[in-house]
Enzyme design. Structure first.
Site: not given
Ligand SMILES: Cc1cc2nc3c(=O)[nH]c(=O)nc-3n(C[C@H](O)[C@H](O)[C@H](O)COP(=O)(O)O)c2cc1C
Length: 367
Positions: A105, A181, A186
């Protein structure tokens, strides 16, 4: 409820690359790189666990793309030079060793950068102070400063950073595919967002223009990596600094955004919402994954958002998604696909994993 979940374990091809099942690790920033942005041995072990646990696809955390304004967080990994690209090789090898696709990504933080060793100011579409507050678990503090509006040359450099990093990710590091992304607040999403972008040039105005930076970035990446490498874009309404944002043009915006990416030849679109199955706009209306499939019918759709309940994940495949991506559920269960296929019980996600600073902890790797 006993519904058929076997579709989650069926393979799928995305632009000539086969994923062995429909389960992906969602991107998660863990600020565990060296100070100069090289991936580490702990990161290799962290990512390898997901592949060993049966995920068909692993998407990395957001990787910064240049040595100017893209870096968002101290200790975020980069792809901005050969040394950084080389450092990803063991990570990629660890993922691929289990027959899992490795997707990089690529991310430019723009106005919400809160830690950049190359610059101490930020840039964005327009000098509008970002909403919200910096994330403390990524070493942030207080509000964001208003960014400086990007010049045409800076926009060209940002696009170039994505394209050059994509080439390094594929050719040097060995990744299978690229995710740009375009979501979560962002840089590319800042251009897309009405209140953050008041430019009067070709990058501002109606939605068609505001999605332009994501589209041009996609085209530039494609030109560098070629037709045979899967290239996708992540899209959301919600932002890390404005969780409840909705597109003002509702479904018409979805049509423009997903349709523009489709016209530009996107191989996959990764949509994320808090709860992926909920109506994207009005009550009773379609979900965002459904709209992505409707307006980009030839792209593979990755759907994300609270899909760690197997029945809900299986239902998403009937609502437009081709692949389900899981973030917090994967942190709690690096072997989630294995557990699901064996109908095992999942661990609950414990937010303490990420506190007080969100780097990868040895205790987590021992899990
Ligand atoms: C610790 C953490 C870091 C994240 N970093 C990114 C990232 O670098 N890029 C991104 O697109 N989303 C990032 N996200 C968002 C996740 O990809 C995801 O969209 C979000 O946690 C919801 O999904 P879930 O319900 O399965 O947790 C991050 C989420 C968490 C919890």
């Amino acid at each position: 409820m006993d519904i058929d979940t076997s579709a989650l374990f069926a393979p799928i091809v995305i632009n000539r690359r086969a994923a062995k099942n429909r389960l992906s690790v969602a991107p998660m920033t863990r600020i565990s790189a060296t100070q100069d942005g090289r991936a580490t041995e702990a990161m290799t072990r962290y990512y390898e666990r997901f592949a060993r646990g049966g995920f068909g696809t692993v998407i990395t955390e957001g990787i910064y793309t240049d040595q100017a304004f893209s870096q968002g967080y101290f200790h975020q990994p980069g792809m901005s030079d050969e040394a950084q690209a080389n450092a990803w090789k063991p990570v990629v090898n660890g993922i691929k060793a289990h027959g899992t696709l490795a997707i990089a990504q690529l991310m430019h933080a723009g106005a919400i950068s809160q830690g950049n060793r190359f610059r101490d100011t930020t840039v964005g579409p327009s000098p509008v102070q970002p909403k919200g507050e910096q994330m403390t678990f990524y070493h942030g503090k207080g509000t964001y400063a208003p960014p400086v509006a990007m010049t045409e040359a800076q926009i060209a450099d940002a696009i170039d950073g994505f394209a050059e990093s994509a080439a390094r990710a594929i050719k040097v590091a060995g990744f299978d595919a690229i995710e740009i992304h375009g979501a979560n607040g962002y840089l590319l999403d800042q251009f897309l967002t009405d209140y953050a972008n008041d430019r009067a040039d070709r990058w501002g105005g109606p939605t068609e223009k505001r999605v332009g930076l994501a589209v041009e970035t996609l085209k530039a990446v494609r030109a560098k990596v070629g037709a045979e490498v899967p290239v996708g874009v992540r899209i959301s309404q919600s932002k890390v600094n404005d969780y409840h944002h909705k597109w003002a043009g509702a479904e018409r915006d979805a049509e423009i955004i997903f349709g523009s990416l489709a016209d530009a030849g996107v191989d996959f679109i990764h949509v994320t919402e808090f709860e992926a199955w909920k109506p994207a706009f009005a009550t009773g209306g379609p979900s965002l994954m459904h709209l992505a499939k409707r307006y980009a019918p030839h792209a593979a759709i990755f759907a994300n958002g609270s899909l760690h309940i197997i029945e809900q994940a299986a239902a998403a495949l009937d609502d437009g998604a081709d692949i389900i991506s899981i973030a917090r559920g994967a942190l709690a269960n690096p072997d989630l696909p294995r557990r699901w296929s064996e109908r095992g019980v999942l661990n609950n996600f414990d937010p303490a994993i990420l506190g007080p600073i969100a780097y990868i902890k040895e205790a987590e790797l021992a899990m």
